[in-house]
Scaffold this active site. Structure first.
Site, PDB file in Angstrom:
ATOM      1  N   ARG B  50      16.205  76.921 -17.254  1.00  0.00           N
ATOM      2  CA  ARG B  50      16.597  75.520 -17.398  1.00  0.00           C
ATOM      3  C   ARG B  50      16.000  74.714 -16.263  1.00  0.00           C
ATOM      4  NH1 ARG B  50      23.038  76.686 -18.132  1.00  0.00           N
ATOM      5  NH2 ARG B  50      22.908  77.767 -20.147  1.00  0.00           N
ATOM      6  N   ASP B  52      15.193  71.505 -14.031  1.00  0.00           N
ATOM      7  CA  ASP B  52      15.997  70.334 -13.685  1.00  0.00           C
ATOM      8  C   ASP B  52      15.295  69.033 -14.074  1.00  0.00           C
ATOM      9  OD1 ASP B  52      18.293  71.471 -12.543  1.00  0.00           O
ATOM     10  OD2 ASP B  52      17.246  71.838 -10.653  1.00  0.00           O
ATOM     11  N   ARG B 198      12.685  74.710  -4.459  1.00  0.00           N
ATOM     12  CA  ARG B 198      12.667  73.403  -3.793  1.00  0.00           C
ATOM     13  C   ARG B 198      13.271  73.477  -2.386  1.00  0.00           C
ATOM     14  NH1 ARG B 198      15.329  69.726  -8.316  1.00  0.00           N
ATOM     15  NH2 ARG B 198      15.378  68.240  -6.581  1.00  0.00           N
TER      16      ARG B 198
END
Lengths: 248, 248
Positions: B50, B52, B198
């Protein structure tokens, strides 16, 4: 007075082209407004070439005259600050002599044209490539492109509204390479006619599809008639990559 | 029933992420709506991961079950036709056995993170890179990245709302290279924690700025505390590039 030479990068989407116009926002207007915001001057920004609506630049060159002899990095950073709402960046700003003219001093221009040659449509590169779903024969295009190299009357690949005095130009290079799923056309000349790159690419697409041979391309060139040339490729895939000057 | 495995490319801008949500358009919803328009079925499309909001995909993998055993190219082309308003493309569609599951069969995931490391802001790549104006020390980042390779408790680089059962993961690779004006992080693992890439990139930026050494990064990892890790890099520069399965 101080003259600054700027290298500019911009995303052609959302602009009516380089030139300031009444029907929408030109890149020139964005840069000139930034000059006004920064230096308080209504200066004209002169570019090496007037890119059309939707055409991008990775290495457009322009010059501007300012009253004050600002540090070069200040000119670059201040203009970028005032253009931050727009997809236009000053990559470099250099102080130059007053005999430098972005357009008239230029001795070479290079363009890149990108075709995305795959069946699925583009996603991240939408507006930045010409999407051609059917497989193109790259070696056939590269072979045919040799027809166009050299000193020719390019009337067949010239926009009918082109304002150049002569249709005779010297095409120095037209290299076609496969780069992953893309086909890149690297094109170099001292100067180009209006739509010349896009009309050559549109014609070479016909060669890549097998609709034209190199002989057909030769016949189109020899006809000296725009109606004999192939279609105009869209602006999306076109990038002004480099402008050359005698000193560099 | 026929199960199809699809490779998907999408531009994360304008989507709330992969997953169907109430607060905006998810990529999943776009694909599921296309399935409905094409096959008339309300099928669930399951993805390997999934992504973002704002995160892109060059090689997301998803599967869907259709009643009819359509030709693979028909599935690809029909879905692309019905998604043409959106920056989402099906690159390939392949018929697979019913024991294939895009998420649970996956054995590896690769991400690319792109930093544009130059003083002028991005133009054509706006939303597609993380713009870091100050020069980063790439060799120092590459050296420090070795701290993160291997089997570790990655709590310090895990989003506080991450739902994974365990914070222990094995990071297989984290290669950092300078590519023109960009710095590319190629990251591979069987699976990742939420925001792990990230958060690692945000911490490595601190190393590149000289604010942290490799020892500081080691201390942050050892702390097993999100508060000890560096900041979260924005989604703009993140791309899911590849999902691996046992057979390929």
């Amino acid at each position: 007075m101080a003259r600054f030479r700027m290298t500019l990068e911009y995303d052609g989407r959302g602009f009516v082209g380089w030139q300031r116009q009444d029907n929408g926002l030109g890149v020139q207007e964005v840069v000139e407004n930034a000059v006004h915001a920064f230096a308080g001057e209504d200066a004209v920004v002169q570019a090496a070439g007037r890119t059309d609506a939707g055409v991008h630049a990775l290495g457009q060159v322009a010059h501007v005259d300012l009253i004050k002899d600002w540090p070069e990095d200040t000119v670059r950073d201040a203009l970028n600050f005032h253009m931050k709402e727009y997809a236009v960046s000053v990559l470099t700003a250099k102080a130059v002599d007053e005999d430098f003219h972005a357009r008239f001093s230029a001795v070479s221009r290079r363009y890149l044209y990108r075709i995305l040659n795959r069946r699925p449509p583009p996603t991240l590169d939408g507006g930045m490539v010409w999407w051609v779903p059917a497989a193109l024969d790259v070696p056939a295009m590269a072979e045919a492109a040799r027809v166009l190299i050299g000193h020719h009357d390019f009337t067949s690949f010239r926009a009918t509204h082109c304002q150049a005095k002569s249709p005779v130009k010297t095409l120095d290079s037209l290299d076609i390479t496969q780069v992953g799923q893309e086909i890149h056309f690297d094109v170099g000349a001292r100067s180009f006619l209006h739509h010349q790159v896009r009309n050559m690419v549109g014609s070479l697409r016909w060669v890549g599809e097998g609709r034209w041979t190199a002989k057909d391309l030769q016949a189109a060139l020899d006809a000296r008639d725009r109606a004999a040339g192939g279609p105009t490729a869209p602006p999306d895939g076109l990038y002004l990559t480099h402008v050359g000057y005698p000193e560099a």
